[in-house]
Design a protein around this motif. Structure first.
Motif, PDB file in Angstrom:
ATOM      1  N   ALA B  19      -4.245   5.121 -11.737  1.00  0.00           N
ATOM      2  CA  ALA B  19      -4.311   5.970 -12.832  1.00  0.00           C
ATOM      3  C   ALA B  19      -3.863   7.525 -12.096  1.00  0.00           C
ATOM      4  N   ALA B  20      -4.157   7.512 -10.807  1.00  0.00           N
ATOM      5  CA  ALA B  20      -3.508   8.949 -10.055  1.00  0.00           C
ATOM      6  C   ALA B  20      -2.299   8.798 -10.077  1.00  0.00           C
ATOM      7  N   GLY B  21      -1.332   7.843 -10.301  1.00  0.00           N
ATOM      8  CA  GLY B  21       0.124   7.652 -10.047  1.00  0.00           C
ATOM      9  C   GLY B  21       0.588   7.007  -8.874  1.00  0.00           C
ATOM     10  N   MET B  22      -0.294   6.285  -8.271  1.00  0.00           N
ATOM     11  CA  MET B  22       0.028   5.458  -6.911  1.00  0.00           C
ATOM     12  C   MET B  22       0.825   4.332  -7.292  1.00  0.00           C
ATOM     13  N   ARG B  23       2.031   4.284  -6.824  1.00  0.00           N
ATOM     14  CA  ARG B  23       2.954   3.356  -7.133  1.00  0.00           C
ATOM     15  C   ARG B  23       3.634   2.729  -5.817  1.00  0.00           C
ATOM     16  N   PHE B  24       3.143   2.987  -4.720  1.00  0.00           N
ATOM     17  CA  PHE B  24       3.411   2.296  -3.725  1.00  0.00           C
ATOM     18  C   PHE B  24       2.152   1.882  -2.720  1.00  0.00           C
ATOM     19  N   PHE B  25       2.052   0.601  -2.099  1.00  0.00           N
ATOM     20  CA  PHE B  25       1.037   0.502  -1.376  1.00  0.00           C
ATOM     21  C   PHE B  25       1.592  -0.547  -0.198  1.00  0.00           C
ATOM     22  N   ALA B  26       1.369  -0.153   1.054  1.00  0.00           N
ATOM     23  CA  ALA B  26       1.497  -1.215   2.155  1.00  0.00           C
ATOM     24  C   ALA B  26       0.507  -1.281   2.829  1.00  0.00           C
ATOM     25  N   GLY B  27      -0.018  -2.509   3.252  1.00  0.00           N
ATOM     26  CA  GLY B  27      -1.089  -2.802   3.953  1.00  0.00           C
ATOM     27  C   GLY B  27      -1.140  -3.998   4.821  1.00  0.00           C
ATOM     28  N   TYR B  28      -2.095  -4.211   5.301  1.00  0.00           N
ATOM     29  CA  TYR B  28      -2.444  -5.504   6.410  1.00  0.00           C
ATOM     30  C   TYR B  28      -3.735  -6.092   5.830  1.00  0.00           C
ATOM     31  N   PRO B  29      -4.110  -7.176   5.867  1.00  0.00           N
ATOM     32  CA  PRO B  29      -5.268  -7.723   5.467  1.00  0.00           C
ATOM     33  C   PRO B  29      -6.449  -7.590   6.315  1.00  0.00           C
TER      34      PRO B  29
END
Lengths: 281, 383, 189
Positions: B19-29
């Motif tokens: 909703a805030a506009g986040m369109r990129f996520f990079a992560g590690y479990p």
């Protein structure tokens, strides 16, 4: 020509660069600039200067990003390829060129190198490979030959070295090549092909560090070290026309592995497309 | 049927971020934050956004910073061990002024600790984890709905102040499900970083007009050429060894947050108007504290809750304003006494500060708090 | 906290007790009740102790953990032995009939039924044991209307498994006698 290049593609206010006299890094930086210039100026191709992003890590090599007048980002030690992954994935139309060193990309950043190669992320990685950590004063790196000396290997290096181009090939890189600073024209052409390549590409460019590696290992001055490259590093055509026996102490300058695996951001675009189609249904 | 939906805290972090506009996520479990990565993997492509599972947390935050520099609102999520790995680049983000949100769903530590149990012992790490003096904004939610609302605020602050914002969750809230009625997206206020395109007058990418603290961000890779670095740098973004320029730069970075502390800090107070004892807490601990306050009030005790929502910078001014009315303060947190140090600093010698903490991975209950309050009362009478 | 109805679901990892707990929370949301659901589990995905909790209330629920449950579901002996020690007065305990009732537990408050066997033999899929339990719990406690419960189930199962889950729900309900419903029925708030 050379001065044109400097005026057009380098941040002239910040020159002369900070590298030692005789350092090979300036040559590689020039090769990269020439390769990009030739791509931009080629009327057959559609390369725009503003679409290039130069990404570097930390170390002597990584200062090159600041001198090149493009979008440039000088990141943290080892992480250039990971930053570059974010930039490329965020905006796949960009040509993301990573300038890194042997320590930066194969020691502290080795994990990012192999995984970017495995994913076939559309980056071009240029390794400034001088067999030593120069910025910190001459410690052995993952490419320092076995037995050679460094400030942290005063009795000779016990480690076995990486061959960075072979490492990338092993990790699944769709383009891996080797260049050097003696064969500048060949290396420029290799870098151009690497940038033209759609997927992940790596060029391991043999540099020279007369100040730390050369002096410590009695390799002579920069000219002597270049002579060694001339005699031991051989461009593709000549390399393959040599009898096997002559190749023993020589290394190929050219493309070592090549294939057309699908590129990561292209594949992800398909994921987005399929999700959107489902939404419409 | 109710309009509410059952949602987990970690899920609310994803939905709020989108909703805030986040369109990129990079992560590690990593447990207990993994649902944020899983949710982002499922939801982002539906919104035209991008998810990538990186090789480690070092790479995750690096990719997030790269994506943000290239113009996307970007986020990563992790827990203690991964948060430790992210520290160097968190400092890079602060130095190079690249907005992003880093979610830390805290678990019991140190080291691998108790991976599935709650704790709040990354509080000080959020402030001091990366080396060097740097600005820090950290926000801590205590419910599922608040997770949704506050992660939007985290993005807004990141964009406004061009700095990484730490979203300090804990396992209690991250893994809790509640019924929530989400606000209409049109009612949300969404900030976007201030951009400057070819502004002619000053091409310097880190130029800040007199009296301001945040440089407008030039869109990287969209027609402007400039250099970004983690080295001390001048207004052009080029490394410098000048002590004067470096000092001015770090001073401005710190001022960004310090001079805007009223805009950044938020507290939640309950029954504080006539309170003589303030229970200070943050994040998931507030759930037990609220139950305890309600029960103490029923028993006629003048107890209130003072909850920093912005946990860094610590809402010093707001707590100081409450000091005159208080007899004492009780700090309750799931660690060995971290926010306690801030509370003690603010309370000074004026008011006694008691402490109830937990380091075994279990949750502090309202009964534990009520017992502590009784003990404080007895000690007081005994004096 | 008389308004709070606390439910605890315990078993071993992989038995789906967390999902059972989530389904009751979902049904609560659908019916406009307040609810908080949470879980505690070890690092193992399969095996190990798994515990999930659902709190139901007509008012805002602050403290999110169960303290003295009004209801306990136990699917393994270890979880029954552990969690039967902390129960509210008059709590209802449902167990699989393969378990033995610990001495500290009042047997008149225990509903012992063949949950695992019913899932395996009547429904035909062992993995539906948690849904069988959900059906039985709701039938005994009379917490939610059947269609609300089914909607709660639907929101948390893979598409295409509605039929087998519906079958599991009613197989679970069938394990409860009218007398048991009469004895254990709850009136929330």
């Amino acid at each position: 020509m050379a001065s044109d290049l400097v005026h057009l593609y380098m941040r002239i206010d910040h020159l002369p660069q900070m590298w030692c006299p005789g350092c090979g890094n300036g040559v590689i930086m020039r090769d990269v600039a020439v390769a990009i210039q030739e791509l931009i100026e080629d009327p057959e191709l559609d390369f725009n200067r503003e679409d290039f992003v130069i990404v570097s890590g930390i170390g002597c090599s990584s200062r090159a990003a600041g001198y090149l007048d493009f979008n440039s980002i000088h990141t943290t030690h080892g992480r250039a390829i990971a930053f570059a992954t974010g930039i490329k994935f965020a905006n796949p139309k960009l040509h993301v060129v990573v300038l890194t060193g042997d320590g930066d990309c194969s020691a502290i950043g080795g994990n990012h190198l192999i995984h970017a190669a495995r994913r076939n992320m559309g980056l071009t990685v240029i390794a400034f490979n001088n067999d030593i950590y120069g910025m910190t004063g001459g410690q052995y790196s993952p490419t320092t030959p076995n037995g050679d000396k460094a400030t942290t290997a005063p009795y000779g290096n016990v480690d076995r070295p990486f061959d960075i181009a072979n490492l990338a090939t092993g990790a699944g890189a769709s383009f891996a090549a080797r260049g050097d600073i003696y064969h500048a024209r060949e290396t420029i052409d290799i870098i151009k092909q690497a940038i033209l390549h759609k997927g992940f590409s790596l060029v391991d460019v043999y540099s020279v560090c007369p100040t730390y590696y050369g002096r410590k290992n009695k390799k002579g001055d920069a000219v002597e070290m270049l002579k060694w490259q001339k005699e031991h590093l051989v461009p593709t055509a000549r390399y393959y026309s040599m009898p096997e026996s002559e190749r023993a102490d020589k290394k190929l300058i050219g493309i070592l592995s090549y294939n057309d695996y699908p590129e990561y951001t292209d594949e992800y675009a398909k994921v987005i497309e399929s999700c959107r189609k489902k939404d419409k249904k | 049927m109710s309009k509410a939906v059952l949602m987990q805290g970690n899920e609310a972090a994803v939905e709020g971020a989108i909703a805030a506009g986040m369109r990129f996520f990079a992560g590690y479990p990593i447990t207990p934050s993994t649902e944020i990565a899983e949710g982002s993997a499922a939801r982002l492509p539906q919104e035209g956004g991008k998810f990538i599972q990186m090789e480690d947390e070092l790479a995750s935050i690096a990719a997030v910073l790269g994506a943000s520099a290239a113009g996307m609102k970007a986020m990563t999520a992790t827990s203690g061990p991964g948060f430790s790995l992210m520290q160097e680049n968190l400092g890079y983000g602060a130095m190079a002024e690249i907005p992003c949100v880093i979610v830390d769903v805290q678990r019991a530590g140190p080291s691998t600790g108790l991976a599935t149990s709650p704790a709040q012992a990354d509080y000080m790490q959020a402030k001091w984890g990366t080396h060097g003096d740097h600005p820090v904004i950290a926000i801590s939610p205590s419910s599922v709905l608040e997770t949704y609302m506050l992660i939007i605020r985290a993005f807004n602050l990141a964009e406004k102040y061009r700095t990484p914002v730490i979203f300090l969750m804990d396992e209690i809230v991250g893994h809790m499900r509640e019924g929530v009625e989400l606000p209409n997206p049109n009612d949300l206020i969404i900030n976007r970083r201030k951009m400057s395109f070819h502004d002619g007058a000053n091409k310097q990418c880190y130029y800040v007009p007199e009296g301001q603290y945040v440089p407008a961000m030039k869109p990287f890779g969209q027609g402007e050429r400039y250099n970004i670095t983690g080295n001390a740098h001048d207004e052009s973004g080029f490394p410098t060894n000048s002590n004067e320029i470096a000092g001015k730069l770090v001073g401005r970075l710190l001022d960004k947050v310090e001079k805007n502390v009223d805009d950044i800090t938020r507290v939640d107070e309950y029954a504080m108007d006539d309170a003589e004892t303030a229970i200070v807490c943050f994040g998931g601990t507030a759930r037990a504290v609220m139950s305890a306050v309600l029960e103490a009030r029923t028993a006629g005790k003048k107890v209130g809750m003072f909850r920093p929502v912005t946990v860094w910078p610590f809402p010093e001014k707001q707590l100081r304003a409450r000091l005159p009315q208080l007899k004492n303060i009780l700090m309750v947190e799931h660690n060995h006494g971290q926010m306690l140090l801030e509370v003690q600093r603010v309370a000074g010698r004026e008011k006694p500060v008691c402490f109830l903490g937990r380091i075994d991975g279990t949750v502090i209950s309202p009964q534990d708090i009520l017992a502590k309050l009784s003990e404080m009362e007895e000690n007081h009478h005994g004096e | 906290m008389s308004n709070r109805y606390e439910m605890r679901f315990a078993g071993s990892g992989g038995q789906g007790v967390i999902l059972a707990s989530v389904i009751f929370a979902e049904a609560a949301v659908i019916s406009g009740l307040k609810t908080v659901q949470s879980q505690a589990y070890g690092p193992e995905a399969r095996g190990g102790v798994s515990k999930a909790e659902t709190i139901l209330s007509r008012e805002m629920i602050w403290y999110s953990k169960v303290t003295v449950p009004n209801f306990l579901l136990a699917l393994t002996q270890a979880s029954l032995n552990t969690y039967s020690k902390t129960l509210s007065e008059g709590a209802v305990v449902m167990i699989d009939d393969s378990l033995s009732i610990p001495e500290n537990l009042d047997p008149t408050r225990v509903i012992s039924i063949p949950i695992l066997q019913t899932a395996k033999e009547k429904v035909g899929k062992a993995f539906t044991a948690n849904i069988v339990a959900v059906g039985a719990i709701n039938k005994a406690l009379q917490l939610f209307e059947e269609k609300v419960l089914m909607e709660g189930v639907k929101r948390h199962i893979p598409v295409g498994t509605e039929e087998i889950n519906k079958k599991a729900l009613s197989a679970g309900a069938d394990l409860i006698t009218p007398e048991q419903t009469e004895a254990f029925r709850q009136r929330l708030g």
